[in-house]
Design an enzyme around this catalytic site. Structure first.
Site, PDB file in Angstrom:
ATOM      1  N   HIS A   1       0.860  -1.201   0.000  1.00 32.27           N
ATOM      2  CA  HIS A   1       0.000   0.000   0.000  1.00 32.27           C
ATOM      3  C   HIS A   1       0.892   1.245   0.000  1.00 32.27           C
ATOM      4  O   HIS A   1       1.961   1.251   0.610  1.00 32.27           O
ATOM      5  CB  HIS A   1      -0.911  -0.011   1.231  1.00 32.27           C
TER       6      HIS A   1
ATOM      7  N   GLU B   1      -3.598   2.146  -7.421  1.00 26.99           N
ATOM      8  CA  GLU B   1      -3.929   3.263  -6.535  1.00 26.99           C
ATOM      9  C   GLU B   1      -2.934   4.396  -6.772  1.00 26.99           C
ATOM     10  O   GLU B   1      -1.852   4.407  -6.170  1.00 26.99           O
ATOM     11  CB  GLU B   1      -3.848   2.825  -5.073  1.00 26.99           C
TER      12      GLU B   1
END
Ligand code: PGA
Length: 251
Positions: A99, A171
């Site tokens: 992430h 992302e």
């Protein structure tokens, strides 16, 4: 999970909702959201809340609970870390890897994402690998190069079998928590790059690629309609159980 992969709504709670608040959240969410064919719901609570969330969702085959991060070593002198076997024991069946907050706030390297993906697969956990470029990289026209570099590092040594147990999330870093989402056409273009790369390495055609970054009620339908977007990974807009229930009910 559905036998045929459905739309995947993944909620990343980040550093919110301890065990008590998480259990309250799940009770409120369950009161509004029945299981629905063609839709998978994944939740990534903080590690301390994994067991409570897994227990609260027991009996819901459409729900899967995952960890936000885990170390690649199974055990040892790594103060503050949790391992893949530990999160699995607490009820996780998936784990976020790479992430952007792990990469850019905690300094996780490309090589470390690779170790984590391999450790997750060895443990039988589904890695949800996050990739995405920073704003300066986008402005320099380097989006595809950055995403491919991150895929190459994270998936080095992972064969077609491992790729069959993988989910990828695109992302863009500049879209995370900023309120500024990628336009559906831009997301679709990067998803195509990711899919081509994966297909060339023997990944199954139904490998899911999610979009994440400021997804909310106002843009989720358009983003899910973009070609190659199989689901969404959502932070801020997943923190309110009623709001998240409305979003997962929108498709
Ligand atoms: P956001 O976060 O939805 O709050 O932008 C997305 C993520 O970090 O996965």
């Amino acid at each position: 999970m559905s036998p045929v992969p459905g739309i995947l709504y993944a909620a990343n709670w980040k550093m919110h909702l301890g065990p008590v608040g998480a259990a309250e959240y799940v009770a409120r969410f369950l009161a509004r959201v029945p299981a629905s064919p063609g839709r998978d719901l994944w939740f990534f609570p903080p590690a301390v809340s994994l067991a409570a969330v897994a227990a609260a969702f027991r009996g819901r085959p459409d729900v899967l609970v995952g960890a936000q991060d885990a170390h690649w070593e199974p055990k040892g002198a790594f103060t503050g870390a949790v391992s893949m076997p530990m999160v699995a024991e607490a009820g996780a069946r998936a784990v976020l890897v790479g992430h952007s907050e792990r990469r850019h706030v905690f300094g996780e390297t490309d090589a470390e994402t690779g170790r984590k993906v391999r450790a997750a697969l060895e443990q039988g956990l589904l890695p949800l690998l996050c990739v995405g470029e920073k704003l300066a990289e986008r402005d320099a026209g380097r989006t595809a190069a950055v995403v491919v570099r991150q895929l190459e590092a994270a998936l080095a040594g992972v064969g077609a079998d491992g790729l069959g147990h993988l989910v990828v999330a695109y992302e863009p870093v500049w879209a995370i928590g900023t309120g500024r989402n990628a336009q559906p056409a831009d997301a679709a273009a990067v998803h195509a790059v990711i899919r081509d790369w994966l297909a060339a390495r023997g990944a199954p055609a139904d490998l899911r690629v999610l979009y994440g970054g400021s997804v909310k009620a106002e843009n989720v339908v358009a983003l899910l309609a973009a070609p190659g977007v199989d689901g969404v990974l959502v932070g801020g807009a997943s923190l309110d159980p009623e709001g998240w229930a409305d979003i997962v009910g929108s498709s």
